[in-house]
Design an enzyme around this catalytic site. Structure first.
Site, PDB file in Angstrom:
ATOM      1  N   THR A  15      -1.483   5.857  -0.009  1.00  0.00           N
ATOM      2  CA  THR A  15      -2.056   6.294  -1.231  1.00  0.00           C
ATOM      3  C   THR A  15      -2.174   7.474  -2.058  1.00  0.00           C
ATOM      4  O   THR A  15      -1.909   7.765  -3.102  1.00  0.00           O
ATOM      5  CB  THR A  15      -3.526   5.396  -1.205  1.00  0.00           C
ATOM      6  OG1 THR A  15      -3.452   4.259  -0.892  1.00  0.00           O
ATOM      7  CG2 THR A  15      -4.254   5.686  -2.712  1.00  0.00           C
ATOM      8  N   ASP A  59       3.601   2.676   3.959  1.00  0.00           N
ATOM      9  CA  ASP A  59       2.335   2.409   3.927  1.00  0.00           C
ATOM     10  C   ASP A  59       1.976   2.174   5.499  1.00  0.00           C
ATOM     11  O   ASP A  59       2.759   1.819   6.158  1.00  0.00           O
ATOM     12  CB  ASP A  59       2.360   0.731   3.306  1.00  0.00           C
ATOM     13  CG  ASP A  59       0.817   0.441   3.142  1.00  0.00           C
ATOM     14  OD1 ASP A  59       0.499   0.283   2.200  1.00  0.00           O
ATOM     15  OD2 ASP A  59       0.181   0.348   4.251  1.00  0.00           O
ATOM     16  N   SER A  61       0.306   0.400   7.451  1.00  0.00           N
ATOM     17  CA  SER A  61       0.247  -0.742   8.023  1.00  0.00           C
ATOM     18  C   SER A  61       1.634  -1.048   8.606  1.00  0.00           C
ATOM     19  O   SER A  61       1.673  -1.765   9.607  1.00  0.00           O
ATOM     20  CB  SER A  61       0.011  -2.028   6.971  1.00  0.00           C
ATOM     21  OG  SER A  61      -1.225  -1.781   6.325  1.00  0.00           O
ATOM     22  N   THR A 277     -16.118  -1.350  24.105  1.00  0.00           N
ATOM     23  CA  THR A 277     -17.182  -2.182  23.221  1.00  0.00           C
ATOM     24  C   THR A 277     -16.716  -2.491  21.804  1.00  0.00           C
ATOM     25  O   THR A 277     -16.251  -1.621  21.219  1.00  0.00           O
ATOM     26  CB  THR A 277     -18.543  -1.544  23.282  1.00  0.00           C
ATOM     27  OG1 THR A 277     -19.346  -2.337  22.347  1.00  0.00           O
ATOM     28  CG2 THR A 277     -18.444  -0.191  22.771  1.00  0.00           C
ATOM     29  N   GLN A 278     -17.381  -3.700  21.229  1.00  0.00           N
ATOM     30  CA  GLN A 278     -16.987  -3.993  19.845  1.00  0.00           C
ATOM     31  C   GLN A 278     -17.908  -3.196  18.811  1.00  0.00           C
ATOM     32  O   GLN A 278     -17.682  -3.209  17.620  1.00  0.00           O
ATOM     33  CB  GLN A 278     -17.380  -5.303  19.575  1.00  0.00           C
ATOM     34  CG  GLN A 278     -16.530  -6.377  20.263  1.00  0.00           C
ATOM     35  CD  GLN A 278     -16.816  -7.964  19.817  1.00  0.00           C
ATOM     36  OE1 GLN A 278     -17.576  -8.302  19.032  1.00  0.00           O
ATOM     37  NE2 GLN A 278     -16.236  -8.585  20.752  1.00  0.00           N
ATOM     38  N   CYS A 279     -19.005  -2.500  19.443  1.00  0.00           N
ATOM     39  CA  CYS A 279     -19.849  -1.864  18.763  1.00  0.00           C
ATOM     40  C   CYS A 279     -19.176  -0.499  18.107  1.00  0.00           C
ATOM     41  O   CYS A 279     -18.528  -0.051  18.861  1.00  0.00           O
ATOM     42  CB  CYS A 279     -21.152  -1.356  19.617  1.00  0.00           C
ATOM     43  SG  CYS A 279     -22.392  -2.772  20.031  1.00  0.00           S
TER      44      CYS A 279
HETATM   45  N1  ASP Z   1      -2.514   1.027   2.476  1.00  0.00           N
HETATM   46  C1  ASP Z   1      -2.659   2.328   2.443  1.00  0.00           C
HETATM   47  C2  ASP Z   1      -1.862   2.944   3.615  1.00  0.00           C
HETATM   48  O1  ASP Z   1      -2.595   3.037   4.633  1.00  0.00           O
HETATM   49  C3  ASP Z   1      -4.098   2.619   2.036  1.00  0.00           C
HETATM   50  C4  ASP Z   1      -4.061   4.384   2.019  1.00  0.00           C
HETATM   51  O2  ASP Z   1      -3.224   4.928   1.952  1.00  0.00           O
HETATM   52  O3  ASP Z   1      -5.253   4.704   2.133  1.00  0.00           O
HETATM   53  O4  ASP Z   1      -1.018   3.180   3.719  1.00  0.00           O
END
Ligand code: ASP
Length: 342
Positions: A15, A59, A61, A277-279
């Site tokens: 972003t 991105d 992801s 842990t999940q915490c």
């Molecule tokens: N989906 C974007 C990414 O992680 C969100 C961001 O840039 O904050 O690449």
């Protein structure tokens, strides 16, 4: 910092690098080659800035271990030419990349500061401008010849965190990251207040880049009611070498005989099991409750207060480096880059 200080800005995507196209109104990647036109304020810094864009921009992801290798190589190849590095990165998986870089870049003696934003830099109310400028200033900060933050760190919303201690916890707020188990390395206000007592010292040995990452790992997040079928499916994942068991509270899990039996069989097959842990805060204490004593007895390794993000990166690094299981087990319980409290 002075006119001899040189910082390399590496843009990976996300972003932060977006700007609104005046014609179409949609967001498109921003041309960082034109840095000073968009950020005349950067001219006020009296050090040199260069820019490098990764191709393709991603991105976060879509980032995978080969991307981490590419990024580590960009830094390695230019390591002697720059005093510090700023990595512009999507925030979604930034904690994973920061963790991976912290393990891959052994003997770091220069700052590698990751930042990004929740709103594109080309949007009026963006948090990107502030994050970007703060990250540059921190990457360039030095005490005499010694960089102030020779670590992989995340700079976000006026805070600087050790990268391998962070987690993205908020998809909406500008304050998107947490480092619950380790205090911030700096707080940014009128002054940047560094916690010099917490920041790792610069390494004296030459930088060593670890390029082999093994992603034959999996995460099993427990929930009340988890079925034997679900546990069996993940433990039977083809080629799996290690499993992060995301447990309840201080490292607790069901004491059902079928559950412990499945884990025991996996360990007997040579799969490494780590208890995280999940915490969001606190630590795994194996054996504190009966519900973790069984895990300890069959050989599940306690991950202390490591984050899941950091455990993923550490396992990829340790398995990739080819250590035998016994050594991986020992190193998982050792803090290598300040990633856990032992
Ligand atoms: N989906 C974007 C990414 O992680 C969100 C961001 O840039 O904050 O690449």
């Amino acid at each position: 910092m002075n006119t001899h200080t040189s910082i390399l800005i590496i843009y990976t995507g996300g972003t932060i690098g977006m700007i609104r196209d005046l014609k179409s109104g949609s967001l498109k990647p921003f041309d960082f080659g034109d840095l000073y036109t968009h950020f005349p304020v950067l001219r006020n810094f009296d050090f040199h800035l260069d820019f490098h864009s990764l191709d393709p921009l991603l991105d976060s992801s879509n980032m995978t271990p080969p991307f981490y290798v590419k990024l580590a190589e960009v830094i390695h190849e230019r390591y002697d030419r720059y005093d510090g590095f700023v990595v512009l990165h999507g925030s979604d998986t930034m904690a994973y990349t920061a963790s991976a870089l912290s393990f891959m870049l052994e003997n770091l003696s220069k700052p590698v500061i990751l930042t990004g934003s929740q709103l594109p830099i080309g949007v009026v109310r963006s948090d990107g401008r502030e994050n970007f400028i703060n990250a540059i200033e921190i990457a360039a900060a030095c005490d005499g010849d010694c960089p102030v933050v020779p670590e992989v760190a995340i700079c976000f919303d006026n805070m600087l965190y050790r990268g391998n201690r962070t987690t993205k916890f908020n998809a909406e707020n500008f304050s998107a990251f947490l480092s619950v188990n380790f205090p911030p390395l700096a707080e940014i206000g009128v002054h940047i207040k560094y916690r010099r007592d917490l920041i790792l010292p610069p390494a004296t040995e030459p930088l060593k880049v670890h390029r082999e990452l093994d992603n034959h790992i999996a995460i099993l997040k427990l929930f009340p009611g988890i079925t034997p079928e679900a546990v069996r499916a993940i433990l039977n994942t083809n080629g799996i070498r290690a499993l992060i068991l995301e447990t309840f509270g201080a490292g607790n899990a069901p004491t059902f005989p079928w559950f412990l039996q499945m884990l025991r069989e996996a360990i007997n097959k040579g799969i490494i099991l780590v208890n995280v842990t999940q915490c969001k805060g606190g630590t795994v204490e194996m054996g504190r409750y009966e519900t973790s004593a069984g895990l300890q007895a069959i050989g599940v390794i306690g991950g202390a207060d490591i984050t899941t993000e950091s455990a993923v990166a550490k396992l990829m690094y340790l398995l990739g480096d080819g250590y035998p299981n016994q050594e991986v087990t020992r190193l998982l319980q050792t803090s290598l880059r300040g990633e856990m409290t032992v």
